[in-house]
Motif scaffolding. Sequence first.
Motif, PDB file in Angstrom:
ATOM      1  N   ILE A  20       0.849  -1.195   0.000  1.00  0.00           N
ATOM      2  CA  ILE A  20       0.000   0.000   0.000  1.00  0.00           C
ATOM      3  C   ILE A  20       0.880   1.238   0.000  1.00  0.00           C
ATOM      4  O   ILE A  20       2.058   1.172   0.345  1.00  0.00           O
ATOM      5  N   GLU A  21       0.281   2.367  -0.387  1.00  0.00           N
ATOM      6  CA  GLU A  21       0.972   3.647  -0.277  1.00  0.00           C
ATOM      7  C   GLU A  21       0.008   4.667   0.304  1.00  0.00           C
ATOM      8  O   GLU A  21      -1.155   4.752  -0.118  1.00  0.00           O
ATOM      9  N   VAL A  22       0.476   5.448   1.263  1.00  0.00           N
ATOM     10  CA  VAL A  22      -0.377   6.422   1.934  1.00  0.00           C
ATOM     11  C   VAL A  22      -0.196   7.811   1.320  1.00  0.00           C
ATOM     12  O   VAL A  22       0.882   8.150   0.834  1.00  0.00           O
ATOM     13  N   ASN A  23      -1.284   8.588   1.364  1.00  0.00           N
ATOM     14  CA  ASN A  23      -1.246  10.000   0.996  1.00  0.00           C
ATOM     15  C   ASN A  23      -1.810  10.776   2.186  1.00  0.00           C
ATOM     16  O   ASN A  23      -3.002  10.709   2.464  1.00  0.00           O
ATOM     17  N   PHE A  24      -0.925  11.481   2.894  1.00  0.00           N
ATOM     18  CA  PHE A  24      -1.347  12.310   4.019  1.00  0.00           C
ATOM     19  C   PHE A  24      -1.606  13.742   3.582  1.00  0.00           C
ATOM     20  O   PHE A  24      -1.706  14.633   4.415  1.00  0.00           O
ATOM     21  N   GLY A  25      -1.697  13.979   2.272  1.00  0.00           N
ATOM     22  CA  GLY A  25      -2.005  15.311   1.770  1.00  0.00           C
ATOM     23  C   GLY A  25      -0.894  15.937   0.955  1.00  0.00           C
ATOM     24  O   GLY A  25      -1.002  17.087   0.546  1.00  0.00           O
ATOM     25  N   SER A  26       0.155  15.181   0.687  1.00  0.00           N
ATOM     26  CA  SER A  26       1.258  15.718  -0.111  1.00  0.00           C
ATOM     27  C   SER A  26       0.893  15.777  -1.596  1.00  0.00           C
ATOM     28  O   SER A  26       1.561  16.440  -2.375  1.00  0.00           O
ATOM     29  N   ARG A  27      -0.175  15.084  -1.988  1.00  0.00           N
ATOM     30  CA  ARG A  27      -0.688  15.177  -3.361  1.00  0.00           C
ATOM     31  C   ARG A  27      -2.209  15.237  -3.291  1.00  0.00           C
ATOM     32  O   ARG A  27      -2.795  15.026  -2.227  1.00  0.00           O
ATOM     33  N   LYS A  28      -2.843  15.521  -4.419  1.00  0.00           N
ATOM     34  CA  LYS A  28      -4.297  15.679  -4.470  1.00  0.00           C
ATOM     35  C   LYS A  28      -5.001  14.386  -4.050  1.00  0.00           C
ATOM     36  O   LYS A  28      -4.587  13.304  -4.442  1.00  0.00           O
ATOM     37  N   PHE A  29      -6.056  14.536  -3.260  1.00  0.00           N
ATOM     38  CA  PHE A  29      -6.865  13.385  -2.844  1.00  0.00           C
ATOM     39  C   PHE A  29      -7.851  13.003  -3.949  1.00  0.00           C
ATOM     40  O   PHE A  29      -8.310  13.863  -4.697  1.00  0.00           O
ATOM     41  N   LYS A  30      -8.214  11.718  -4.010  1.00  0.00           N
ATOM     42  CA  LYS A  30      -9.273  11.274  -4.925  1.00  0.00           C
ATOM     43  C   LYS A  30     -10.619  11.823  -4.464  1.00  0.00           C
ATOM     44  O   LYS A  30     -11.480  12.140  -5.248  1.00  0.00           O
ATOM     45  N   TYR A  31     -10.804  11.892  -3.124  1.00  0.00           N
ATOM     46  CA  TYR A  31     -12.049  12.392  -2.563  1.00  0.00           C
ATOM     47  C   TYR A  31     -11.989  13.917  -2.505  1.00  0.00           C
ATOM     48  O   TYR A  31     -11.119  14.470  -1.842  1.00  0.00           O
ATOM     49  N   ALA A  32     -12.908  14.566  -3.192  1.00  0.00           N
ATOM     50  CA  ALA A  32     -12.903  16.030  -3.245  1.00  0.00           C
ATOM     51  C   ALA A  32     -14.093  16.619  -2.508  1.00  0.00           C
ATOM     52  O   ALA A  32     -14.250  17.829  -2.447  1.00  0.00           O
ATOM     53  N   GLY A  33     -14.933  15.753  -1.937  1.00  0.00           N
ATOM     54  CA  GLY A  33     -16.155  16.229  -1.299  1.00  0.00           C
ATOM     55  C   GLY A  33     -15.902  16.936   0.011  1.00  0.00           C
ATOM     56  O   GLY A  33     -14.798  16.946   0.550  1.00  0.00           O
ATOM     57  N   ASN A  34     -16.947  17.539   0.505  1.00  0.00           N
ATOM     58  CA  ASN A  34     -16.880  18.200   1.799  1.00  0.00           C
ATOM     59  C   ASN A  34     -16.833  17.121   2.865  1.00  0.00           C
ATOM     60  O   ASN A  34     -17.579  16.165   2.825  1.00  0.00           O
ATOM     61  N   ALA A  35     -15.973  17.277   3.823  1.00  0.00           N
ATOM     62  CA  ALA A  35     -15.795  16.263   4.870  1.00  0.00           C
ATOM     63  C   ALA A  35     -16.789  16.412   6.015  1.00  0.00           C
ATOM     64  O   ALA A  35     -16.611  15.840   7.061  1.00  0.00           O
TER      65      ALA A  35
END
Length: 179
Positions: free
Chosen positions: A163-178
Amino acid sequence: MDLPTAWNLDDKSTYLSVDSSGLRVNYEGPGMPGHTGAIRANNPIPPQCKMFYFEIDIIDEGKDKWIGIGFCEKWVNLNGRMPGWDDGSWGYHGDDGNFYCCSGSGSPYGPLFSTGDTIGCCLNFKNNTVFFTKNGINLGIAFRNLKGTLYPCVGIRSQGGSIEVNFGSRKFKYAGNAE
């Protein structure tokens, strides 16, 4: 306020290896019961940030698709058990789509996930809820009554799993309001 930015190389199971970026995790164990490898992020999620979101790309589901994504307390043992199976640990699992809350018995939650999928996890400290996403789609609230000092974590018990994690260093797939 230090946010999670990578996996903690000193806070992981011996069944896992982490690449030089600190973001990609590979399972090196035998894939048998009791041989789960888990890892925690380098920093806890500060509740004062109100909301924290991260995504995990499933690079390779491995032989058995046993991958769990979630969060846990600092004291949770990372050797042998999946996220969510122990007290102080919560996780969404790819092999059965269940959400596990401090127990080895899961509750039906979302779709299965496998190679090529991106699973997101949002901890909302404003209303103390957690939801997950799959490939940018919000799957709905998985857990309420969020509290504690929590770390993003992932567990793998699948030969060849990666697996590879994205903690925000690149664009997220989810763009919706959290919210």
